[in-house]
Structure formats: structure tokens, C-alpha cells
Design an enzyme around this catalytic site. Sequence first.
Site, PDB file in Angstrom:
ATOM      1  N   GLU A   1       0.229  -1.444   5.545  1.00 51.08           N
ATOM      2  CA  GLU A   1       1.342  -1.083   6.431  1.00 51.08           C
ATOM      3  C   GLU A   1       1.219   0.362   6.888  1.00 51.08           C
ATOM      4  O   GLU A   1       1.485   0.696   8.035  1.00 51.08           O
ATOM      5  CB  GLU A   1       2.685  -1.290   5.705  1.00 51.08           C
ATOM      6  CG  GLU A   1       3.915  -1.069   6.580  1.00 51.08           C
ATOM      7  CD  GLU A   1       4.457   0.368   6.581  1.00 51.08           C
ATOM      8  OE1 GLU A   1       5.289   0.674   7.433  1.00 51.08           O
ATOM      9  OE2 GLU A   1       4.031   1.190   5.743  1.00 51.08           O
TER      10      GLU A   1
ATOM     11  N   ASP B   1       0.826  -1.209   0.000  1.00 46.68           N
ATOM     12  CA  ASP B   1       0.000   0.000   0.000  1.00 46.68           C
ATOM     13  C   ASP B   1       0.856   1.252   0.000  1.00 46.68           C
ATOM     14  O   ASP B   1       2.045   1.217   0.322  1.00 46.68           O
ATOM     15  CB  ASP B   1      -0.950   0.010   1.215  1.00 46.68           C
ATOM     16  CG  ASP B   1      -0.215  -0.053   2.550  1.00 46.68           C
ATOM     17  OD1 ASP B   1       0.801  -0.779   2.630  1.00 46.68           O
ATOM     18  OD2 ASP B   1      -0.632   0.620   3.502  1.00 46.68           O
TER      19      ASP B   1
HETATM   20 ZN   LIG Z   1       6.852   2.081   3.619  1.00 44.11          ZN
END
Ligand SMILES: [Zn+2]
Length: 402
Positions: free
Chosen positions: A157, A97
Site C-alpha cells: 500500500e 506493509d
Molecule cells: Zn497506512
Amino acid sequence: MCAIGRDIREWWGVIAMEKLSPSSLLDELIRIPSVSVLTNRPLIEYVARLLHPRGWNLRELSYLDASGVEKVNLLATPPWQKPNDFVVDLALVCHTDTVPYSAAWNEAVAPRVVGDAIHGCGACDVKGFLACLLAALLNTAEAHFASTVALVLTAEEEIGCVGARHLLQAGLLRPRHIVVGEPTSLRPARAGKGYGLAEVRVFGKEAHSAHPAQGVSAIYRAARLIGQIEQYAESLKNAAVPESARIFDPPYTTFNVGVIEGGSAKNILAGECKFLLEWRALPGDAMGKIPDIVQQMVTELQRDDPDFEFEVKVLREQPGFETTASSPLVRRWTEISGREAIGVPFGTEAPLMSTLANDTIVVGPGDMRTAHSPRECVPLAELDLCVAYLKELLENPLEPAT
Ligand SMILES: [Zn+2]
């Protein structure tokens, strides 16, 4: 290539070998929007289209986020390893992401080369490393692999390592060594600061501003508390730097008050003021002690203002990580790259992942100082170097055979 050959490849969804340079892979990865709120399935499918036709074993671990959007973690191993066996020598971890980008950044998902770097959202954080991983893994012949490996792709993340937590819960991955991708200008990061975030609410008493003695301004109280926090942060900056902190820039725990909100009108003493306090702690610093420190500051302020009322709500607390300088992975990457180990001040999946392995490093092309902004880019030369370093890592055993 003849037209028929190309048609067949497209029909099978095979991405041609000649496109497997890190820069061409990165160009395609940036064109697939993968902001954390979106499903990352298109990006996972792009990777699957590369790996599946080449016989790789793929295991998807998907879940629904709080809004019901599908998120996918992917575990992949080469065709010559046992399928669904993730007890491996080396796990190569990369999140899929990106942070959101502003509408004014027209070229966020239309990458372009400017000078000697590729620009675009995710160029260094962290699609550049993913492109290098794919190029290194797919351009290394089976006979040259010295270790068993797993490619590990995670979701979400950027919003608190949500995908990595799901992955850990599944309990499938058991690597001896872990490389986590993040931009470090190819230096091996063997430590990372912890991360903490709290909402601090300060209370006052509303009154007409023409009669200030009738009330207490929560904004003035919050300002005094924030002044104390700033002084405390300054004192850490000026303290002697312990040896273990020297790998960090800056080599001390830092604080930020990033958002503040309070009051209801210009002519009313504010009844409440709240702010977000963020801290990035050296691995040795106890994360949990910040609320106690804020309490001590308020106790100090209560000497002159006994009714000072406040609340601290810890919203996030993530420890740092530290790998010893002498660990096989740190020594090997330092040797391969000729670059000294560092510590990173930003959050990564390494603290979570490091619980699985003997040693963990964070490494990747590009500089985090360009990330999360329209300046984001990755130098082309670092992409090629990263592929070469990764190939060295794959082609030589990390530890002597026992
Ligand atoms: Zn990163």
C-alpha cells in the site's frame, strides 16, 4: 497450560486464545518486519496460523514485484461461509506493509509500551488496526455475526496501493460495504483527498558564472516558478471553504515541493533544474488540472522571459473518494463510537476499494501524525475501543433486512 498441551499447540502452529488481546497481537505483528520492499509472506503466514486452525477459508493471491520478490494479498472468510465466495456484506481491508525505518530507530521492530501507548514501526499504520480486526473476528461467536464478512489483507500500500490494484484485477471481491484500516483516532473518515505527483524540469543555458549574460540559470527560473506555486497554494488557503470541504483538516487542496535538484558546479549557470511537485486535492477538485495550472504560470513568466522552457511529467495521479454522510456505514460507526465523520488528507486504498462497494469508510486507532517516524505509536485504550466498535459492527446488521 500443561507442557504437553503447549507442545501440541506449537506443533500445530496454533496461537493460544489467551494471546488474542489486541495489544499482544500487535506486539507480535510489529516484530515481523514488513517494509514494502520485503516479502510480506511472514506476516501473512502469521495471520494464516491464527485463522487456519479455526477453520477459516483462506485464498492467497500472490504476485512478484518488479524485483522478483513475492507479495501476497489474502482473502479470508469464516468457516461458516461458502469457501471462495467473496460476495459479502462487509469487507474489512488492511494493508500489511510499513514504510522503511531509519537504522537509528533501534526499537522499530522491538515494540514497547511507553505511558499509555505501544510504540513501534507500524503501531498505528496500520498493524494496530490489523490486531483489532483479528481480535474482534476471532473473539466473536458464529451465532453473533449479523453479516457475511471477508478479511482482506493487501501488500504494498505504502508504495502506491500496488497490492490493491492486483486484488481488483482478480475481480473476486464484491462487498456491499468496506472498512479500510488507517489511523483516524477511531473517527470514521468518509472522504479522502486525491493525490498527485509530478516531476517538473526547467531548462536554462549553461555559461561561465563570470559572464552571466552568456547563459540563463535554470535554478533562477525554477525558483520563480516555485514562487508562483507557493502563491497559488496560499490563495487556496485563503479562499472561502466550501461546505463539502469542512470535514478536512486542512480544508483545501495543498501542495508541496519536496525535492529539488539542479546545476553542476558553483561557477556554472545551471542548465537544468528539476523538482517534485506533490498535491493533495479535495475530492471535488479535478486532479488533472494541476499540469494546466503550471502551464498557465509559465505562460505568465514567459511575458518577461519568452524562452522559459519546461516539462511536466505526471508520475502519479490518484483520485480522492467520498461517501455520503447518510450512508449506513458512516451512520453506524458514528453511532457506535460517538465520533463525528471526518475527511483524511493522506492517501489510502479507499479510492480504489470504494469502486467495489456501496459505501466505504476509513477508520482505525492511532493518529497518522505519529506515523512514518520514530514517534509512531498507538494508544492502548484505542485498541480496546476499536475491538469493541468492530464487534458492534459485526454483531448488528448494517441495513434493515429486505
Ligand atoms: Zn497506512
